[in-house]
Write a protein that holds these residues in place. Structure first.
Motif, PDB file in Angstrom:
ATOM      1  N   GLU A  12     -23.059  -0.927  63.197  1.00  0.00           N
ATOM      2  CA  GLU A  12     -24.147  -0.368  64.014  1.00  0.00           C
ATOM      3  C   GLU A  12     -24.148  -0.999  65.397  1.00  0.00           C
ATOM      4  O   GLU A  12     -24.311  -0.321  66.403  1.00  0.00           O
ATOM      5  N   THR A  13     -23.971  -2.309  65.448  1.00  0.00           N
ATOM      6  CA  THR A  13     -23.929  -3.012  66.722  1.00  0.00           C
ATOM      7  C   THR A  13     -22.744  -2.525  67.549  1.00  0.00           C
ATOM      8  O   THR A  13     -22.875  -2.286  68.752  1.00  0.00           O
ATOM      9  N   LYS A  14     -21.594  -2.356  66.917  1.00  0.00           N
ATOM     10  CA  LYS A  14     -20.397  -1.873  67.624  1.00  0.00           C
ATOM     11  C   LYS A  14     -20.638  -0.462  68.171  1.00  0.00           C
ATOM     12  O   LYS A  14     -20.233  -0.155  69.288  1.00  0.00           O
ATOM     13  N   THR A  15     -21.307   0.382  67.410  1.00  0.00           N
ATOM     14  CA  THR A  15     -21.605   1.744  67.863  1.00  0.00           C
ATOM     15  C   THR A  15     -22.460   1.712  69.111  1.00  0.00           C
ATOM     16  O   THR A  15     -22.179   2.422  70.080  1.00  0.00           O
ATOM     17  N   VAL A  16     -23.482   0.872  69.118  1.00  0.00           N
ATOM     18  CA  VAL A  16     -24.349   0.760  70.289  1.00  0.00           C
ATOM     19  C   VAL A  16     -23.547   0.254  71.488  1.00  0.00           C
ATOM     20  O   VAL A  16     -23.672   0.761  72.603  1.00  0.00           O
ATOM     21  N   THR A  73     -20.431   0.600  72.046  1.00  0.00           N
ATOM     22  CA  THR A  73     -19.534   1.676  72.494  1.00  0.00           C
ATOM     23  C   THR A  73     -20.297   2.691  73.336  1.00  0.00           C
ATOM     24  O   THR A  73     -19.821   3.117  74.388  1.00  0.00           O
ATOM     25  N   ILE A  74     -21.482   3.068  72.883  1.00  0.00           N
ATOM     26  CA  ILE A  74     -22.295   4.021  73.623  1.00  0.00           C
ATOM     27  C   ILE A  74     -22.650   3.483  75.003  1.00  0.00           C
ATOM     28  O   ILE A  74     -22.602   4.176  75.998  1.00  0.00           O
TER      29      ILE A  74
END
Length: 65
Positions: A55-59, A61-62
Motif C-alpha cells: 500500500e505504501t509503495k502504491t502511494v 508510485t502515485i
C-alpha cells in the motif's frame, strides 16, 4: 474530477435516486448535508492506516516519490 468521471462511477439509477432526494433543497440545506457527509468521510479517513508495504509503495508510485 469531470462530469464524465462521476457518471462512470455512479449507475444511472443511483444518479436518479440522488437527484430525487436533493430536488427542492435550498443551497443552505444542501450545504449542511454536504458538510455532514464530508465530516463523516474525513473522520473515517483519519482512522485509515497503510497496513502493508505494498500500500505504501502504491502511494509512493502515485505521488512519484
Amino acid at each position: 474530477m469531470s462530469n464524465q468521471s462521476y457518471r462512470s462511477e455512479l449507475s444511472e439509477e443511483k444518479i436518479k435516486q440522488i437527484l430525487s432526494a436533493i430536488s427542492g433543497l435550498t443551497y443552505s440545506q444542501w450545504s449542511n448535508i454536504k458538510s455532514a457527509v464530508d465530516y463523516i468521510y474525513k473522520e473515517k479517513a483519519t482512522k485509515t492506516k497503510f497496513d502493508s508495504p505494498s500500500e505504501t509503495k502504491t502511494v509512493m508510485t502515485i505521488l512519484k516519490l
